[in-house]
Design an enzyme around this catalytic site. Structure first.
Site, PDB file in Angstrom:
ATOM      1  N   PHE A   1      14.810   4.047   9.341  1.00  0.00           N
ATOM      2  CA  PHE A   1      13.284   3.626   9.001  1.00  0.00           C
ATOM      3  C   PHE A   1      12.540   4.624   8.990  1.00  0.00           C
ATOM      4  O   PHE A   1      12.614   5.429   9.864  1.00  0.00           O
ATOM      5  CB  PHE A   1      13.094   2.569  10.277  1.00  0.00           C
TER       6      PHE A   1
ATOM      7  N   ARG B   1       1.019   6.175   7.860  1.00  0.00           N
ATOM      8  CA  ARG B   1       1.102   6.332   6.365  1.00  0.00           C
ATOM      9  C   ARG B   1       0.476   7.676   6.169  1.00  0.00           C
ATOM     10  O   ARG B   1       0.760   8.234   4.945  1.00  0.00           O
ATOM     11  CB  ARG B   1       0.117   5.194   5.722  1.00  0.00           C
TER      12      ARG B   1
ATOM     13  N   LYS C   1       0.764  -1.108  -0.089  1.00  0.00           N
ATOM     14  CA  LYS C   1       0.263  -0.014   0.061  1.00  0.00           C
ATOM     15  C   LYS C   1       0.809   1.215   0.164  1.00  0.00           C
ATOM     16  O   LYS C   1       0.320   2.292  -0.295  1.00  0.00           O
ATOM     17  CB  LYS C   1      -0.779   0.174   1.231  1.00  0.00           C
TER      18      LYS C   1
ATOM     19  N   ASP D   1      14.808  -0.871  -0.701  1.00  0.00           N
ATOM     20  CA  ASP D   1      15.356  -1.024   0.667  1.00  0.00           C
ATOM     21  C   ASP D   1      16.670  -2.125   0.238  1.00  0.00           C
ATOM     22  O   ASP D   1      17.592  -1.904  -0.458  1.00  0.00           O
ATOM     23  CB  ASP D   1      14.466  -1.194   1.653  1.00  0.00           C
TER      24      ASP D   1
HETATM   25  P1  IMP Z   1      12.956  -4.352  -0.021  1.00  0.00           P
HETATM   26  O1  IMP Z   1      12.206  -5.458  -0.541  1.00  0.00           O
HETATM   27  O2  IMP Z   1      13.780  -4.468   1.125  1.00  0.00           O
HETATM   28  O3  IMP Z   1      13.507  -3.388  -1.197  1.00  0.00           O
HETATM   29  O4  IMP Z   1      11.631  -3.529   0.595  1.00  0.00           O
HETATM   30  C1  IMP Z   1      10.618  -3.063  -0.119  1.00  0.00           C
HETATM   31  C2  IMP Z   1       9.453  -2.516   0.693  1.00  0.00           C
HETATM   32  O5  IMP Z   1       9.800  -2.780   2.365  1.00  0.00           O
HETATM   33  C3  IMP Z   1       9.006  -1.438   0.637  1.00  0.00           C
HETATM   34  O6  IMP Z   1       7.858  -1.230  -0.425  1.00  0.00           O
HETATM   35  C4  IMP Z   1       8.443  -1.021   2.188  1.00  0.00           C
HETATM   36  O7  IMP Z   1       7.027  -1.189   1.925  1.00  0.00           O
HETATM   37  C5  IMP Z   1       9.213  -1.684   3.090  1.00  0.00           C
HETATM   38  N1  IMP Z   1      10.346  -0.877   3.670  1.00  0.00           N
HETATM   39  C6  IMP Z   1      11.487  -0.993   3.380  1.00  0.00           C
HETATM   40  N2  IMP Z   1      12.231   0.095   4.080  1.00  0.00           N
HETATM   41  C7  IMP Z   1      11.306   0.799   4.976  1.00  0.00           C
HETATM   42  C8  IMP Z   1      11.199   1.823   5.707  1.00  0.00           C
HETATM   43  O8  IMP Z   1      12.326   2.357   6.047  1.00  0.00           O
HETATM   44  N3  IMP Z   1       9.878   2.013   6.015  1.00  0.00           N
HETATM   45  C9  IMP Z   1       8.596   1.607   5.901  1.00  0.00           C
HETATM   46  N4  IMP Z   1       8.741   0.499   5.118  1.00  0.00           N
HETATM   47  C10 IMP Z   1      10.225   0.141   4.523  1.00  0.00           C
END
Ligand code: IMP
Length: 190
Positions: A161, A174, A52, A112
């Site tokens: 974060f 959000r 979302k 991330d």
């Molecule tokens: P990744 O697969 O580790 O790149 O993470 C992607 C997803 O993790 C994003 O679409 C977010 O929903 C969540 N995410 C990663 N870092 C954060 C953060 O710092 N705050 C909130 N959600 C995060």
């Protein structure tokens, strides 16, 4: 007698501190939209938002992309209730319409580790879009564990974060307009 330590961990207090203001977010979205339109001046752009977290970003970006735009949404799960990814990405909602032959912009709130985009790109490439590009509002390069890079990036941020502008912690925050750093502190002793 020495006092025994309480076995109960103290409840940590959450606090948020603005990292990127609403005004900076909006200004940068206009610039990113301009870059995208310059690269694809004639195409209908099919925006696919990852639910979302990407909803506000997609909504604001779509309004800055002049010309024809359509959208769809996809949902994945990898985080649960914590701040660390489980490393396992799972599709929880698929697309409503085919992306074959379309100019597709995959819209994510944050890059991330890169595992989510890597997973989605693999699925999307198999579905034969005409062009496939990735757009992320935020990028945390220090956290990458894959080779995946986004084609368009709003802001590069430090390894913190963050919440707000669609990003959550346990489904909260959000609705904040700024992107903010979430901290967990021990309550101060009175
Ligand atoms: P990744 O697969 O580790 O790149 O993470 C992607 C997803 O993790 C994003 O679409 C977010 O929903 C969540 N995410 C990663 N870092 C954060 C953060 O710092 N705050 C909130 N959600 C995060």
């Amino acid at each position: 007698m020495p006092r025994k330590k309480s076995p109960i961990a103290p409840v940590l207090q959450e606090s948020v501190k603005t990292l990127i203001s609403k005004a900076r977010v909006q200004k940068r979205i206009k610039e990113v939209a301009h870059e995208i339109r310059r690269d694809f001046p004639e195409d209908t752009l099919h925006l696919v938002g990852v639910l979302k977290g990407a909803i506000f970003f997609l909504a604001d970006l779509a309004r800055e992309l002049h010309g024809n735009v359509s959208f769809d949404f996809i949902a994945v799960s990898s985080y649960g209730e914590g701040t660390e990814t489980s490393g396992q990405v799972r599709l929880t909602k698929d697309l409503d319409v085919s992306i074959e032959g379309k100019t597709v912009l995959l819209i994510e709130d944050i890059l991330d580790t890169g595992l989510t985009l890597q997973y989605l790109l693999r699925i999307f490439q198999q579905r034969k879009p005409r062009h496939l590009r990735t757009v992320v509002l935020l990028d945390k390069p220090q956290r990458h564990v894959t080779e995946v890079r986004a084609n368009y990036v709003g802001f590069t941020i430090p390894n913190e974060f963050v919440v707000g502008y669609g990003l959550d912690y346990a489904e909260r925050y959000r609705n904040l307009s700024d992107v903010s750093i979430l901290r967990f502190d021990r309550p101060r002793k009175k």
